[in-house]
Design an enzyme around this catalytic site. Structure first.
Site, PDB file in Angstrom:
ATOM      1  N   SER A  51       0.825  -1.199   0.000  1.00  0.00           N
ATOM      2  CA  SER A  51       0.000   0.000   0.000  1.00  0.00           C
ATOM      3  C   SER A  51       0.865   1.256   0.000  1.00  0.00           C
ATOM      4  O   SER A  51       0.526   2.246  -0.648  1.00  0.00           O
ATOM      5  CB  SER A  51      -0.959   0.013   1.190  1.00  0.00           C
ATOM      6  N   GLU A  52       2.007   1.235   0.729  1.00  0.00           N
ATOM      7  CA  GLU A  52       2.934   2.371   0.712  1.00  0.00           C
ATOM      8  C   GLU A  52       4.375   1.901   0.825  1.00  0.00           C
ATOM      9  O   GLU A  52       4.669   0.874   1.451  1.00  0.00           O
ATOM     10  CB  GLU A  52       2.651   3.358   1.850  1.00  0.00           C
ATOM     11  N   THR A  53       5.248   2.686   0.219  1.00  0.00           N
ATOM     12  CA  THR A  53       6.693   2.533   0.337  1.00  0.00           C
ATOM     13  C   THR A  53       7.259   3.905   0.676  1.00  0.00           C
ATOM     14  O   THR A  53       6.825   4.917   0.098  1.00  0.00           O
ATOM     15  CB  THR A  53       7.311   2.035  -0.982  1.00  0.00           C
TER      16      THR A  53
END
Length: 283
Positions: A51-53
């Site tokens: 979902s996020e990096t």
């Protein structure tokens, strides 16, 4: 094949918002992102398929300890909650020493965010809402249709924008929240979070679920930014106590726990973070 100019960079994958490893929300963190372009960051974030990096950089504000850039698979966010906690956890674990003994200060697109230790967890001070206000009329009807609940079951709905453009929906019970089977076509491009109170003794005070549009519409396992917004909304309107625990991810087989506390004008949103993967990447 990696770029000829690629070099080895420390990389961690962290589980956030659960005391049980692999039961929260995973985050990829590139510890040393100096020299990477926004396009390279976006490409890598898309490749991780999380979902996020996040990408850690030296701060540009002298008050900050580090700077972070936060990418989903398709866009950059000015702020997000579980990336804030996971990035602070990784920065500290990688040897970071805060300039101020009491707080880690993160620089991000939304400004400076304070992070503190709280009962063995990290917690961030919820940033101000940039858009806040009731949702009514046709949009409220669309929300009810998207959630497949009678409009009369929607006790309240509000914009809760603090980076991501969340709309918060309050239902009467955690059971109603857990029973939702969304109609994503009706929801369209809305970012919707839903909250309902648990009965006493349930182990958590509220149940939360969040639904995001995108390349693949999805339900997020645990969402710090929404919980930060909903905490301000509920506490400031006397719909939640000044300290509570929210559960999220239950329907997805996760065990997310978000610890919220209002203290001297700040609302702190916290949870456990655990490093699950540690190594390096060529970027």
């Amino acid at each position: 094949m990696s770029s000829p100019s690629a070099r080895s960079r420390p990389f961690h994958q962290v589980d956030v918002f659960s005391g049980e490893p692999y039961r929260g929300n995973p985050l990829a963190v590139v510890v040393d992102a100096e020299g990477l372009t926004a396009e390279q960051m976006q490409q890598f974030a898309n490749w991780t398929n999380l979902s996020e990096t996040t990408f850690l950089l030296p701060p540009t504000d002298p008050r900050a300890d580090y700077r972070v850039r936060i990418f989903t698979g398709s866009e950059e966010f000015p702020f997000a909650g579980h990336p804030t906690l996971g990035s602070a956890h990784t920065w500290l674990e990688s040897g970071g020493v805060p300039k101020s003994g009491g707080f880690v200060v993160q620089e991000c697109g939304a400004g400076l965010v304070r992070v503190k230790h709280d009962a063995g967890r990290l917690a961030f001070a919820a940033p101000p809402l940039t858009r806040f206000g009731p949702v009514g009329g046709d949009l409220r009807s669309r929300l009810a249709a998207g959630l497949r609940v009678p409009e009369s079951d929607v006790l309240d709905a509000s914009w809760l924008v603090n980076g991501p453009e969340w709309i918060g929906v309050l239902l009467g019970s955690a059971e109603q929240v857990l029973a939702i089977r969304p109609d994503f076509a009706a929801m369209g491009d809305l970012k919707v979070g839903v909250v309902g109170a648990h009965k006493a003794g349930a182990g958590a005070d509220f149940e939360v679920r969040t639904f995001l549009p995108g390349d693949a519409i999805m339900e997020d396992p645990v969402t710090g930014s929404f919980n930060a917004g909903v905490a301000q909304w509920l506490i400031n309107n006397n719909k939640a106590p000044h300290e509570y625990v929210a559960a999220q991810g239950t329907v997805l087989g996760r065990a997310g726990r978000i610890h919220v506390a209002a203290d001297d004008g700040d609302i702190w949103v916290g949870g456990h973070s655990t490093t699950c993967i540690r190594g390096s990447v060529l970027l």
